[in-house]
Enzyme design. Sequence first.
Site: not given
Ligand code: GDP
Ligand code: IMO
Ligand code: MG
Length: 422
Positions: A13, A16, A40-41, A223, A300
């Site tokens: 998270d 990416k 979840g991206h 991840q 989630t």
């Molecule tokens: P990923 O799994 O690495 O793609 O990241 P996620 O989407 O799960 O979580 C990143 C969250 O931060 C998302 O809600 C993005 O919209 C948000 N986000 C990404 N870059 C920035 C930033 O520079 N500032 C803020 N405030 N939010 C950001």
């Molecule tokens: P993105 O790509 C954050 C965590 C879960 C749990 C562990 C194992 O959005 O960054 P799994 O479902 O693989 O059996 O879970 O890894 N986890 C993540 N945490 N971002 C993710 O993906 C994750 N994918 C799995 O919360 O601790």
């Molecule tokens: Mg994510």
Amino acid sequence: MPVDVILGLQWGDEGKGKVVDFLANQYSVVCRFQGGPNAGHTLYIDGVKHVLHTIPSGIFRPGIFNVIGNGVVLDPVTLKKEIQSVLPKAPDALDRLLLSRKAHLILPAHRWIDLASENAKGKDKIGSTLRGIGPCYMDKTGRNGLRVGDLDHADFDQRYKKLKTKHLQFIRQFPDVEFNMEAEEAAWMESLDSLRKLRQIDAEYWLAERTALSENILAEGAQGTMLDVDFGTYPFVTSSNTITAGVCTGLGVPPNQIRKVIGIAKAYCTRVGSGPFPSELKDETGDRLRQAGSEFGSTTGRPRRCGWLDLVQLRYACIVNGVTDLCITKADVLNDFELISLVDAYQTGGEWTTEVPYSMETISEVRTVNLKGWMSPLESATRMEELPAELRLMLGNIEDSVKLPVSMLSTGPGREELLVRN
Ligand code: GDP
Ligand code: IMO
Ligand code: MG
């Protein structure tokens, strides 16, 4: 050598998806190489939010191919829903989305086994997303799995039934775990029709042809490094190699084709699920970070645990990934923090160390460097040099620690809210 990589340096998270979407128009192909719908991206395009779980984050860039590589575990039900959700913004998505024949399929019973295994762990549970990731990779390495390429085989139904029988035998040990197998199976079977309509490729040949033509390819990690099955906080990890090495096994790309490794880290740290987190703040400051950064899971919806940026952990992640370019995201989340800390050493076994120990659970204390916050918005900065002095000082601390320049800084969730160093 035209394969660049974007991957997470913390516990996932890191942002990416946003960075991949921003850079994707410099590439002809974006590929996912590991993980599955546990990811979840989140992308914000023209103010509209999109959350991708399986489809690579280059899908909204016109003319760019998006490949789901062999290292990915694919849930056809999730993919079908995702395709429907992207089509309004990317009507030609189906022409640009390609599946490796060697990607493994998540079966309904994989999610059931995930649930049963987590329940059985009690207080030691991993906090899995329960998407069937672990059980699917177990069938892959156990040499029982079903792959995308098997969909076209005459004996597909028989092979499915054989594997299902195996799963049901295993699940008998957990009679209390509820799962509506009939309904889940019906939805899964129905979704296979959509999957069969997608273009399947031998991605290793297909990508080799592209690299031979010097086309640029971007590999998108899911991840983060600390969730890597070998180098993360085992056993509180996911079941794949999230690090740069996973690109080679997850796409069939040889190591000497990899050029840049762009590591993404938040300006602080988060973790969702169980396991050690040395810089975690279980206090009001942690709550403040969660609120300011909207730190609730994209997959989630769970609240993410929050803490300060951990330089010891970050340096470790840069080493195992061979990071060449560092991108710090969510700097804007710290705009109102009077004081910002960075962890720079751990105490373990009575000694101070600047290395990640075998088990992060042995860390009893952390040392921090405390910096004054910048207390101002960042929107007006159009170049890194225009950022507040306090933020530049913080970036300097990061650079000294990991011995790499911060090449990009994300200052908001929107596609264009990103500063790139010249
Ligand atoms: P990923 O799994 O690495 O793609 O990241 P996620 O989407 O799960 O979580 C990143 C969250 O931060 C998302 O809600 C993005 O919209 C948000 N986000 C990404 N870059 C920035 C930033 O520079 N500032 C803020 N405030 N939010 C950001
Ligand atoms: P993105 O790509 C954050 C965590 C879960 C749990 C562990 C194992 O959005 O960054 P799994 O479902 O693989 O059996 O879970 O890894 N986890 C993540 N945490 N971002 C993710 O993906 C994750 N994918 C799995 O919360 O601790
Ligand atoms: Mg994510």
